[in-house]
Motif scaffolding. Structure first.
Motif, PDB file in Angstrom:
ATOM      1  N   ILE A   1       0.818  -1.214   0.000  1.00 53.17           N
ATOM      2  CA  ILE A   1       0.000   0.000   0.000  1.00 53.17           C
ATOM      3  C   ILE A   1       0.857   1.272   0.000  1.00 53.17           C
ATOM      4  CG2 ILE A   1      -0.271   0.353   2.509  1.00 53.17           C
ATOM      5  CD1 ILE A   1      -3.336   0.744   1.902  1.00 53.17           C
ATOM      6  N   GLY A   2       2.087   1.174   0.527  1.00 54.28           N
ATOM      7  CA  GLY A   2       2.984   2.348   0.574  1.00 54.28           C
ATOM      8  C   GLY A   2       2.307   3.506   1.274  1.00 54.28           C
TER       9      GLY A   2
ATOM     10  N   GLY B   1      -0.213   5.033  -0.122  1.00 59.60           N
ATOM     11  CA  GLY B   1      -1.586   5.048  -0.608  1.00 59.60           C
ATOM     12  C   GLY B   1      -1.798   5.845  -1.881  1.00 59.60           C
ATOM     13  N   SER B   2      -0.725   6.251  -2.549  1.00 60.15           N
ATOM     14  CA  SER B   2      -0.935   7.101  -3.730  1.00 60.15           C
ATOM     15  C   SER B   2      -1.547   6.301  -4.879  1.00 60.15           C
ATOM     16  CB  SER B   2       0.370   7.771  -4.161  1.00 60.15           C
ATOM     17  OG  SER B   2       1.180   6.883  -4.877  1.00 60.15           O
ATOM     18  N   LEU B   3      -0.986   5.113  -5.167  1.00 56.17           N
ATOM     19  CA  LEU B   3      -1.580   4.301  -6.225  1.00 56.17           C
ATOM     20  C   LEU B   3      -2.976   3.853  -5.800  1.00 56.17           C
ATOM     21  CD1 LEU B   3      -1.379   2.878  -8.951  1.00 56.17           C
ATOM     22  CD2 LEU B   3      -0.374   0.919  -7.771  1.00 56.17           C
ATOM     23  N   THR B   4      -3.138   3.570  -4.501  1.00 59.46           N
ATOM     24  CA  THR B   4      -4.447   3.161  -3.981  1.00 59.46           C
ATOM     25  C   THR B   4      -5.494   4.233  -4.290  1.00 59.46           C
ATOM     26  OG1 THR B   4      -3.071   2.479  -2.107  1.00 59.46           O
ATOM     27  CG2 THR B   4      -5.426   1.969  -1.980  1.00 59.46           C
ATOM     28  N   ILE B   5      -5.137   5.495  -4.101  1.00 62.09           N
ATOM     29  CA  ILE B   5      -6.066   6.596  -4.411  1.00 62.09           C
ATOM     30  C   ILE B   5      -6.442   6.580  -5.884  1.00 62.09           C
ATOM     31  CG2 ILE B   5      -6.144   9.126  -4.682  1.00 62.09           C
ATOM     32  CD1 ILE B   5      -4.719   9.353  -1.977  1.00 62.09           C
ATOM     33  N   ALA B   6      -5.435   6.420  -6.750  1.00 64.51           N
ATOM     34  CA  ALA B   6      -5.701   6.408  -8.190  1.00 64.51           C
ATOM     35  C   ALA B   6      -6.581   5.227  -8.580  1.00 64.51           C
ATOM     36  CB  ALA B   6      -4.381   6.393  -8.964  1.00 64.51           C
ATOM     37  N   LEU B   7      -6.335   4.075  -7.981  1.00 65.77           N
ATOM     38  CA  LEU B   7      -7.120   2.882  -8.296  1.00 65.77           C
ATOM     39  C   LEU B   7      -8.531   2.980  -7.720  1.00 65.77           C
ATOM     40  CD1 LEU B   7      -4.439   0.108  -7.590  1.00 65.77           C
ATOM     41  CD2 LEU B   7      -5.227   0.894  -9.835  1.00 65.77           C
ATOM     42  N   ALA B   8      -8.647   3.447  -6.467  1.00 63.95           N
ATOM     43  CA  ALA B   8      -9.965   3.536  -5.816  1.00 63.95           C
ATOM     44  C   ALA B   8     -10.868   4.494  -6.580  1.00 63.95           C
ATOM     45  CB  ALA B   8      -9.803   3.981  -4.362  1.00 63.95           C
ATOM     46  N   SER B   9     -10.291   5.595  -7.072  1.00 67.41           N
ATOM     47  CA  SER B   9     -11.140   6.552  -7.794  1.00 67.41           C
ATOM     48  C   SER B   9     -11.594   5.979  -9.134  1.00 67.41           C
ATOM     49  CB  SER B   9     -10.399   7.886  -7.985  1.00 67.41           C
ATOM     50  OG  SER B   9      -9.429   7.765  -8.993  1.00 67.41           O
ATOM     51  N   ALA B  10     -10.886   4.953  -9.637  1.00 70.78           N
ATOM     52  CA  ALA B  10     -11.270   4.333 -10.908  1.00 70.78           C
ATOM     53  C   ALA B  10     -12.284   3.208 -10.740  1.00 70.78           C
ATOM     54  CB  ALA B  10     -10.030   3.812 -11.641  1.00 70.78           C
TER      55      ALA B  10
ATOM     56  N   ASN C   1     -18.714   1.392  -7.210  1.00 72.01           N
ATOM     57  CA  ASN C   1     -19.210   0.072  -6.800  1.00 72.01           C
ATOM     58  C   ASN C   1     -18.135  -1.008  -6.848  1.00 72.01           C
ATOM     59  OD1 ASN C   1     -19.164   0.502  -9.556  1.00 72.01           O
ATOM     60  ND2 ASN C   1     -20.833  -0.923  -9.962  1.00 72.01           N
ATOM     61  N   GLY C   2     -16.875  -0.611  -6.894  1.00 69.80           N
ATOM     62  CA  GLY C   2     -15.793  -1.594  -6.898  1.00 69.80           C
ATOM     63  C   GLY C   2     -15.012  -1.565  -5.603  1.00 69.80           C
ATOM     64  N   THR C   3     -13.974  -2.410  -5.524  1.00 70.08           N
ATOM     65  CA  THR C   3     -13.176  -2.528  -4.296  1.00 70.08           C
ATOM     66  C   THR C   3     -11.698  -2.699  -4.624  1.00 70.08           C
ATOM     67  OG1 THR C   3     -15.008  -3.741  -3.289  1.00 70.08           O
ATOM     68  CG2 THR C   3     -12.887  -3.814  -2.120  1.00 70.08           C
ATOM     69  N   ILE C   4     -10.855  -1.996  -3.867  1.00 66.28           N
ATOM     70  CA  ILE C   4      -9.422  -2.263  -3.885  1.00 66.28           C
ATOM     71  C   ILE C   4      -9.094  -3.048  -2.616  1.00 66.28           C
ATOM     72  CG2 ILE C   4      -7.098  -1.253  -3.951  1.00 66.28           C
ATOM     73  CD1 ILE C   4      -8.919  -0.622  -6.418  1.00 66.28           C
ATOM     74  N   ILE C   5      -8.451  -4.201  -2.793  1.00 69.76           N
ATOM     75  CA  ILE C   5      -7.955  -4.954  -1.634  1.00 69.76           C
ATOM     76  C   ILE C   5      -6.453  -4.680  -1.581  1.00 69.76           C
ATOM     77  CG2 ILE C   5      -7.669  -7.228  -0.562  1.00 69.76           C
ATOM     78  CD1 ILE C   5     -10.021  -7.368  -3.317  1.00 69.76           C
ATOM     79  N   SER C   6      -5.983  -4.152  -0.459  1.00 71.06           N
ATOM     80  CA  SER C   6      -4.586  -3.744  -0.381  1.00 71.06           C
ATOM     81  C   SER C   6      -3.851  -4.492   0.721  1.00 71.06           C
ATOM     82  CB  SER C   6      -4.506  -2.231  -0.163  1.00 71.06           C
ATOM     83  OG  SER C   6      -3.196  -1.782  -0.403  1.00 71.06           O
TER      84      SER C   6
END
Lengths: 257, 257, 257, 257
Positions: free
Chosen positions: B105-106, B108-117, B121-126
């Motif tokens: 997760i580091g 969370g920068s990539l997480t932010i980019a992925l979550a906004s995409a 109705n989707g989910t990021i599992i980190s």
């Protein structure tokens, strides 16, 4: 619940040697390399992600990815490549639910990238002065299952924008500077302007027009992509490389007058 | 219906000279450059996109953009930059509704980019092996209003993946090759693997691991971004340039065994 | 005093439309595009830089430039391009009067660039294990009027170097690391080692071998050249671009043991 | 026959840890880091390439390389970097014995690169309108042992060129276009024009001026150099990178009128 092949879908088939074959289910019975003679309509109703038998061979049936959709689209204009479309979506903060204006529609490649980012509850409004480009692009969007997120108008964006409170305005026309003040009016506070241009002089005129309006954070970028080739002999950058696509300029509207 | 400032939001204020100021509403009363002394909590409940008065000055109040969120996040690890996050979202065909695994997760920068995409109705599992990184990243995600799309696990991805039928697996760990076979099992047919690595030797080991599994279209890219400076003196590329971020490798799972 | 065309010279003819035609005076009577039927030997003895008449047309007769020599040479191996040869000459401080060893000779393109830099009183010693490459390259050097500055040996540089007190050793072989210790011994104090390699793994092995010897300032570079297209439509980088040539590693010998 | 240190030389000393120290023998007795207190004049007459003892330490004494000379020169203007100087020497076919005009002289960095290429029997004629730049640059050239190959003039090249039959004319001035027709007249048939400019608009005006004259092969390049870092952790491009130096335009004069 499994997704099934719909009428007019383009589908991906993977054979047992892991070769990839794109099939347009709106086509007629024909001999397709790697498959043999097939009536593409027989694929309609099959389940994506499953194995199926055609003749004596077995295939995996896949939904085309966004990349497949972009690579597979029938072009009648120079397209904006995925590397630039990716930056436009990111830097303009394109998100589900937004209303985004694009001009012109071209072959619909950027439209596909934008529509997939505003789905399932946003809208792309796309202007073009050439009706045949709109028709062509909408066929590509329909095959990409994204046409429901796109509204088109035969209209010259340099003569004005009907919409207001837009989240973003993306200009891919030869003279983006002529639409900058219209874009400023049509954007919401906090909305992004973007212009894509291959030539330096286009960038200069556009940036000067942007500086006349109440925009901030005006930045121009060039995206260069290098492929690395990893083989058993060793690793090196690819000899094949596209030297230039276009310059991408961004600006943020931050106030009303 | 206007969106209002929520507790703990980071907000953007634009003053009359069009300068941009980020304010964290979870902060204490303090002197902020360009504003003066302010209790940030007084901003809660205000309407985004509107004008407001603080002391004797007027400001426009804006929602931070995805770019602002990424630039504003508190870093405790090297982050994946927007240019690379943009390509990962595009090349992995990340879309609303998907289930995507990311490790680690580091900040969370990539997480932010992925979550906004993948929203709404989707989910990021980190996954991350360091609890303090997860805590830190989730604070960043909460402030970005994206934490509801993210599930975290204190877990080493090279020891296995609990989930299955994933749309994508994104590896930002020092040894991505050790998670490649786990990723293959956890992906759906038609799902993408992505690995981000700064070093050539990491790319080589990852590509070799990918070639042991039933993946196709394995490609590695480097994204180079140049800013163009347009001023009244003329136009030129910026002298300032980041020479390297990392290599991004993609592969597509196309069959079960 | 004017220079005249010698036997076996390659000459440049410019017609009245400013088109450029290269003619090999060692060739037989033939029809040459842009000139007509000509016996190239009739050009021998003419003055470079002057106008001459062939048939009914007038031409300017020019000495080929270093660039013309490099572009015109008959290739039988991948050549080192001018951009890299230019850096090798500069970073190794190649100057008139020096003694420089090169291995292998390939088609002689780097040899031409080096010989023109050590002329009129220096020497290039060129090793290659393939006699036919030496013969071919020396034909190219003779036509470039530079063969008098080059001595060749059919010899594998990884088995040792006969010479000593060399100003530079340039390695363009598949395994430069195997010649690094020989190069160290053969160089003068203050002499440069250079290795040219397309693959990262070659660079890594060469750098590790260099670190075993008493070299300093070991640096590896990649030279990327972009052409800018200036036309009446505007200016942009060329779409055509060579993605990679090779990595060039330099090191300086600073002491004896 | 060994070369010895001359009055005013800059010399390179290498200590036993292979650290490099540049010493200007025209300096006064001073404490120099890595050496201790030294009167630099005591180095005069020592043999280059040999070991010498200063205080209790031993050093190797080396002639500075062309790179050292360029890095060591005292700058009072933005210099042309080695990567661009290398291309200019190569693409203009600069060789021993040539007569080359350069304007302006700046700090003398390009002059050093050109002078070392036309030595031992050629000449660089260097124009500059600022006498103090000429004085400063000539000090740098003297220390580089290259001043005997350079003639200077306090003169504005856009007002005309006194010389004729030149092998090359190199323009590093803000308005190179204003000197293009003078350069055409001053060049020999077969001679090269080169202009170095940081801005696109300078390139455009220069190319348009070149197209008005009887030049061929007008090409503009940008040289991008990436350093590769090879360490025990692995290999990657350097994060540090200069984003832009300048554009280099070349053209060949092929006829008189």
């Amino acid at each position: 619940m499994k997704q099934t092949v719909q009428q007019d879908d383009i589908v991906v088939l993977i054979d047992e040697s892991l070769r990839k074959i794109l099939v347009d289910t709106s086509g007629k019975t024909d001999k397709i390399k790697g498959i043999g003679v097939i009536d593409p309509k027989t694929l309609i109703g099959q389940c994506y992600g499953e194995k199926l038998t055609i003749g004596s061979k077995q295939f995996w049936l896949l939904v085309p990815s966004l990349q497949d959709k972009l690579q597979g689209l029938r072009r009648q204009a120079q397209i904006i490549l995925p590397r630039d479309a990716a930056q436009i979506r990111m830097n303009c903060s394109i998100e589900p639910g937004q209303r985004v204006l694009e001009a012109g529609i071209g072959s619909g490649s950027l439209t596909i990238a934008l529509a997939s980012a505003v789905a399932p509850n946003g809208t792309i409004i796309s202007y073009d002065i050439r009706e045949e480009f709109i028709d062509h692009a909408m066929k590509n969007l329909k095959q990409a299952h994204l046409s429901q997120y796109v509204t088109t108008k035969i209209k010259d964006v340099t003569e004005g924008i009907d919409e207001s409170d837009l989240d973003a305005v993306i200009l891919d026309i030869p003279n983006p500077w002529a639409a900058v003040s219209h874009a400023w009016k049509a954007l919401k506070v906090g909305g992004y302007l973007c212009a894509y241009s291959p030539l330096i002089s286009q960038v200069e005129q556009t940036v000067h027009a942007i500086q006349q309006e109440r925009f901030i954070e005006c930045k121009t970028y060039e995206n260069i992509q290098r492929e690395m080739i990893v083989s058993k002999h060793g690793t090196r950058p690819s000899f094949e490389m596209l030297g230039h696509t276009g310059y991408v300029t961004f600006a943020l509207k931050v106030t009303t007058l």
